[in-house]
Write a protein that holds these residues in place. Structure first.
Motif, PDB file in Angstrom:
ATOM      1  N   SER A   1      25.417  33.848 -14.212  1.00 50.99           N
ATOM      2  CA  SER A   1      25.264  33.194 -12.901  1.00 50.99           C
ATOM      3  C   SER A   1      25.746  31.754 -12.928  1.00 50.99           C
ATOM      4  CB  SER A   1      23.791  33.245 -12.460  1.00 50.99           C
ATOM      5  OG  SER A   1      23.001  32.303 -13.158  1.00 50.99           O
TER       6      SER A   1
ATOM      7  N   HIS B   1      13.800  37.189 -16.999  1.00 51.65           N
ATOM      8  CA  HIS B   1      14.712  36.091 -17.324  1.00 51.65           C
ATOM      9  C   HIS B   1      15.687  36.494 -18.438  1.00 51.65           C
ATOM     10  CE1 HIS B   1      10.889  33.654 -16.174  1.00 51.65           C
ATOM     11  NE2 HIS B   1      11.648  33.759 -15.101  1.00 51.65           N
TER      12      HIS B   1
ATOM     13  N   CYS C   1      17.819  27.195  -4.517  1.00 49.45           N
ATOM     14  CA  CYS C   1      17.177  26.353  -5.529  1.00 49.45           C
ATOM     15  C   CYS C   1      17.161  27.144  -6.827  1.00 49.45           C
ATOM     16  CB  CYS C   1      15.765  25.941  -5.112  1.00 49.45           C
ATOM     17  SG  CYS C   1      14.506  27.204  -5.409  1.00 49.45           S
ATOM     18  N   THR C   2      16.965  26.431  -7.940  1.00 58.75           N
ATOM     19  CA  THR C   2      16.909  27.114  -9.235  1.00 58.75           C
ATOM     20  C   THR C   2      15.509  27.009  -9.839  1.00 58.75           C
ATOM     21  OG1 THR C   2      17.657  25.113 -10.366  1.00 58.75           O
ATOM     22  CG2 THR C   2      19.347  26.709  -9.730  1.00 58.75           C
ATOM     23  N   ASP C   3      14.583  26.463  -9.068  1.00 61.82           N
ATOM     24  CA  ASP C   3      13.204  26.271  -9.532  1.00 61.82           C
ATOM     25  C   ASP C   3      12.430  27.594  -9.453  1.00 61.82           C
ATOM     26  OD1 ASP C   3      10.913  25.049 -10.390  1.00 61.82           O
ATOM     27  OD2 ASP C   3      10.760  23.624  -8.726  1.00 61.82           O
TER      28      ASP C   3
ATOM     29  N   SER D   1      20.978  30.860  -4.463  1.00 61.92           N
ATOM     30  CA  SER D   1      21.372  29.544  -4.993  1.00 61.92           C
ATOM     31  C   SER D   1      20.692  28.384  -4.278  1.00 61.92           C
ATOM     32  CB  SER D   1      22.898  29.353  -4.855  1.00 61.92           C
ATOM     33  OG  SER D   1      23.586  30.439  -5.395  1.00 61.92           O
TER      34      SER D   1
ATOM     35  N   ILE E   1      21.573  35.194 -16.585  1.00 63.21           N
ATOM     36  CA  ILE E   1      21.411  33.753 -16.329  1.00 63.21           C
ATOM     37  C   ILE E   1      22.701  33.020 -16.696  1.00 63.21           C
ATOM     38  CG2 ILE E   1      20.157  31.675 -17.011  1.00 63.21           C
ATOM     39  CD1 ILE E   1      17.703  33.522 -17.501  1.00 63.21           C
TER      40      ILE E   1
ATOM     41  N   LEU F   1      18.859  35.179  -9.433  1.00 59.24           N
ATOM     42  CA  LEU F   1      18.419  33.821  -9.109  1.00 59.24           C
ATOM     43  C   LEU F   1      19.234  32.900 -10.012  1.00 59.24           C
ATOM     44  CD1 LEU F   1      14.522  34.330  -9.060  1.00 59.24           C
ATOM     45  CD2 LEU F   1      16.196  34.837  -7.265  1.00 59.24           C
ATOM     46  N   ARG F   2      20.176  32.161  -9.430  1.00 59.45           N
ATOM     47  CA  ARG F   2      21.117  31.395 -10.249  1.00 59.45           C
ATOM     48  C   ARG F   2      20.383  30.453 -11.216  1.00 59.45           C
ATOM     49  NH1 ARG F   2      26.330  30.916  -9.245  1.00 59.45           N
ATOM     50  NH2 ARG F   2      26.295  30.976  -6.979  1.00 59.45           N
ATOM     51  N   ASN F   3      20.851  30.472 -12.471  1.00 62.38           N
ATOM     52  CA  ASN F   3      20.279  29.615 -13.529  1.00 62.38           C
ATOM     53  C   ASN F   3      18.786  29.885 -13.789  1.00 62.38           C
ATOM     54  OD1 ASN F   3      22.237  27.341 -11.798  1.00 62.38           O
ATOM     55  ND2 ASN F   3      22.767  27.888 -13.886  1.00 62.38           N
ATOM     56  N   HIS F   4      18.301  31.077 -13.422  1.00 64.33           N
ATOM     57  CA  HIS F   4      16.870  31.343 -13.538  1.00 64.33           C
ATOM     58  C   HIS F   4      16.573  32.762 -14.031  1.00 64.33           C
ATOM     59  CE1 HIS F   4      12.754  31.482 -11.174  1.00 64.33           C
ATOM     60  NE2 HIS F   4      12.689  32.064 -12.344  1.00 64.33           N
TER      61      HIS F   4
END
Ligand SMILES: [Zn+2]
Length: 237
Positions: A105, A97, A131-133, A129, A102, A156-159
């Protein structure tokens, strides 16, 4: 290489990632395929990348179930099992991470060929994209593997990031390069925005020179340097 040496190799990968600034509490993980192709070693849950030992390493099957070891398994194991299942030539998968990829993205812009490291991912940086979970389900792992395709890495977008190498050295170095590539573009964007970058021809040429070709051993040599630096307590950045 015997299993004890493979566990040490995985531990060195974890420690180099931490040493290079990619530690995130007890999160982030590395897997390494065993000669029995449907089994792999993995860092356990509950320990930081920098503190894991060979005794902590667990063995997991391609269904994402622990088959050996006393420590707990990370819930994001489908990232590893589904990529190892989809990519028979891949032996090492990393998920971390790091802040720069991050943040990058979240901007929804392409990575430009601004530096050596940026060129490594030129025309080869898919972004997942859907999911961001956390990737805890097999179906999500399959989606990430499909998004990764034949590439070295996927954001992994936002992750976070995922890298996939034929060797531990490739997966580690591509994680370090991707972090530095995103840092470079963010710095350029913060400084008024990039005004010039490599031509497509130059970028493709630099890609192979800087990032190596999977299986050529160049990233393993670079990784060995970082292992030496890490053991000396030097600076990895
Ligand atoms: Zn994650």
């Amino acid at each position: 290489m015997n299993i004890e040496e493979m566990k040490e190799l995985l531990v060195n990968a974890c420690k180099v990632l931490a040493f290079a600034g990619q530690k995130d509490g007890i999160w982030g993980h590395v897997s390494l395929r065993l000669p029995q192709k449907d089994l792999f070693l993995m860092k356990p849950w509950g320990f930081g990348l920098e503190e894991v030992t060979a005794e902590d390493v667990i063995t997991v099957n391609l269904d994402g179930q622990k088959v050996e070891g006393t420590r707990k398994i990370h819930t994001e194991v489908p990232l590893h099992s589904e990529i190892l299942r989809a990519r028979p030539e891949v032996n090492c998968v990393i998920h971390t991470h790091p802040l720069a990829p991050i943040a990058f993205s979240a901007l929804d812009v392409p990575l430009l060929p601004l530096s050596n490291e940026c060129c490594v991912f030129y025309e080869e940086l898919p972004v997942y994209s859907a999911c961001t979970d956390l990737i805890r389900e097999k179906s999500r792992g399959e989606e990430v593997a499909q998004c990764l395709g034949g590439s070295r890495a996927v954001i992994l977008r936002n992750h976070g990031i995922v890298t996939a190498g034929t060797t531990v050295g490739e997966a580690v170095m591509w994680a370090l390069f991707l972090d530095r590539a995103c840092q470079t573009q963010l710095l350029a964007m913060q400084s008024g925005g990039p005004k010039c970058w490599s031509t497509r021809e130059d970028a493709l040429g630099r890609k192979a020179k800087q990032g190596g070709v999977p299986g050529d051993g160049r990233m393993d040599a670079a990784f060995a340097y970082y292992v030496r630096q890490m053991k000396l307590g030097g600076c990895c950045q």
